[in-house]
Design an enzyme around this catalytic site. Structure first.
Site, PDB file in Angstrom:
ATOM      1  N   ASP A  59      47.421  29.897  44.458  1.00 57.14           N
ATOM      2  CA  ASP A  59      46.150  30.597  44.643  1.00 57.14           C
ATOM      3  C   ASP A  59      45.127  30.097  43.629  1.00 57.14           C
ATOM      4  O   ASP A  59      45.482  29.509  42.592  1.00 57.14           O
ATOM      5  CB  ASP A  59      46.326  32.109  44.520  1.00 57.14           C
ATOM      6  CG  ASP A  59      46.819  32.553  43.151  1.00 57.14           C
ATOM      7  OD1 ASP A  59      47.674  31.850  42.565  1.00 57.14           O
ATOM      8  OD2 ASP A  59      46.360  33.606  42.657  1.00 57.14           O
ATOM      9  N   GLU A 104      49.010  34.478  41.136  1.00 54.03           N
ATOM     10  CA  GLU A 104      48.997  34.346  39.683  1.00 54.03           C
ATOM     11  C   GLU A 104      47.641  34.690  39.092  1.00 54.03           C
ATOM     12  O   GLU A 104      47.556  35.287  38.012  1.00 54.03           O
ATOM     13  CB  GLU A 104      49.402  32.929  39.280  1.00 54.03           C
ATOM     14  CG  GLU A 104      49.685  32.749  37.788  1.00 54.03           C
ATOM     15  CD  GLU A 104      48.433  32.463  36.949  1.00 54.03           C
ATOM     16  OE1 GLU A 104      48.500  32.603  35.718  1.00 54.03           O
ATOM     17  OE2 GLU A 104      47.396  32.093  37.553  1.00 54.03           O
TER      18      GLU A 104
END
Length: 392
Positions: free
Chosen positions: A86, A147
């Site tokens: 991400d 994350e």
């Protein structure tokens, strides 16, 4: 120990790795972009599938999925390789595509943090698989989709994986000068919510309790904890409140990012935060609520990590690279692995800078350079030249 040919040949793949990074970075995968994350996961499954079957692992409370791949799970030595796919650039962010600024610099969303690191990881593993001792080393790849927002969904997978391995490699970006990450601050996200009392701003303002003014009095005191408490960093990142201009506002809320350096800093910060808020909370007509918490404890270097960093740097020097390691303010999944008791080296990805901004870039030569260092380290571990830490 001589460098095996597949590792020595990695610089010849520079154009291939650059193009792979462009493909991945041109695919949006913002943490809050479900469609983008799903599309990025499919790309990763196809590309990492060259190593084996890459499964999509569901996470709690989200449609996003992690990628997990295990190679030789019964081998005598086992390592975990960690990363995330991400980025901080959601689908509505204007920064969506790569620009080649020079033969050595690629600007783009996630080029450094951390799709560049995923390119390094994959290139290193593909080269390592062609080395003579590869069969002696098994590994697990775990790539999370969350994350950048605290790894809430991926954390249980990391904690579980930590029990299966002797050591972990985290392919977050290296520092701008090429250094690795020795230690990291712990991180937390808090909300401060002030409830007051609404009133007509013209007819009876004295009956109101202005939540915005109360919160604006509190926030400078909270941010001043950065100077007051050694090792603590506070950033007021967002604020909202009020409504119509002719109403004394009865609601205001701020979001605060907090970073701590050592064990115990979190408790110290919380004591001071509550002490700052208490006087306003005690005033008639006001209520202060503190929400959120710390999602990552500090990552502090251990003797096992120091020994393995020495070996990592030794291999790099033999390849013509040199760097050190340093403490950094940002958190990573390395914090979570440390909390789970798994020693790890962090910052093993590409070299880049201006993370989390439209100027983010990757230093392209570092893709092959860092892949060579990682592949050589894995080769030396598999050959028995580098002993791995023993787990209690």
């Amino acid at each position: 120990m001589p460098v095996p040919d597949p590792i020595a040949a990695l610089p010849k793949r520079a154009s291939e790795l650059r193009d792979l990074l462009i493909k991945w970075c041109n695919q949006n995968s913002g943490s809050a972009s479900p469609a983008g994350l799903a599309a990025m996961l499919k790309l990763l499954q196809a590309d990492f599938g060259r190593l084996g079957s890459a499964e999509a692992v569901p996470l709690a409370d989200t449609t996003a999925q992690a990628l997990r791949l295990r190679v030789r799970p019964t081998a005598p030595l086992q390592l975990l390789l960690s990363g995330h796919y991400d980025t901080v650039y959601d689908a509505d962010h204007p920064f969506q595509a790569c620009t080649l600024l020079s033969p050595e610099r690629l600007r783009g969303p996630g080029t450094a943090d951390m799709k560049g690191g995923l390119v390094v990881m994959l290139a290193a593993l593909l080269a390592f698989e062609k080395t003579p001792h590869a069969a002696k080393l098994g590994y697990e790849i775990l790539l999370g989709p969350d994350e950048e927002t605290g790894s809430q969904g991926t954390a249980p997978l990391l904690e579980e994986a930590a029990t299966r391995h002797r050591f972990a490699l985290v392919f977050e970006p290296a520092r701008a000068n090429g250094d690795l990450v020795k230690s990291r601050k712990g991180t937390g996200i808090f909300t401060l919510t002030c409830h007051g009392r609404a009133a007509h701003a013209g007819r009876a303002p004295e009956a109101g309790r202005n939540a915005i003014l109360a919160l604006c009095d509190l926030l400078p005191r909270v941010e001043a904890l950065t100077a007051e408490l050694p090792g603590v960093m506070v950033n007021v990142g967002a604020i909202r409140g009020g409504g119509a201009a002719n109403i004394v506002p009865d609601f205001a809320e701020a979001v605060i990012n907090v970073r701590v350096t050592a064990a115990g800093d979190d408790a110290t910060f919380l004591r001071r935060l509550h002490a700052i808020c208490a006087p306003w909370h005690a005033r008639e007509g006001y209520r202060i609520e503190i929400g959120g918490g710390f999602n990552r404890g500090p990552k502090v270097e251990t003797p096992a990590e120091t020994a393995l960093f020495t070996e990592w740097r030794k291999g790099a020097r033999e390849l013509g690279l040199d760097f050190d390691w340093q403490h950094v303010g940002g958190g990573s999944d390395g914090n979570l692995l440390s909390a789970a008791g798994l020693p790890n080296l962090d910052g093993l990805g590409c070299v880049g800078d201006h993370l989390h901004s439209p100027e983010e870039f990757c230093h392209l030569p570092s893709l092959t350079q860092r892949a060579q260092v990682a592949a050589r380290f894995l080769h030396r571990v598999a050959a028995g030249e580098i002993p791995l830490p023993t787990r209690a």
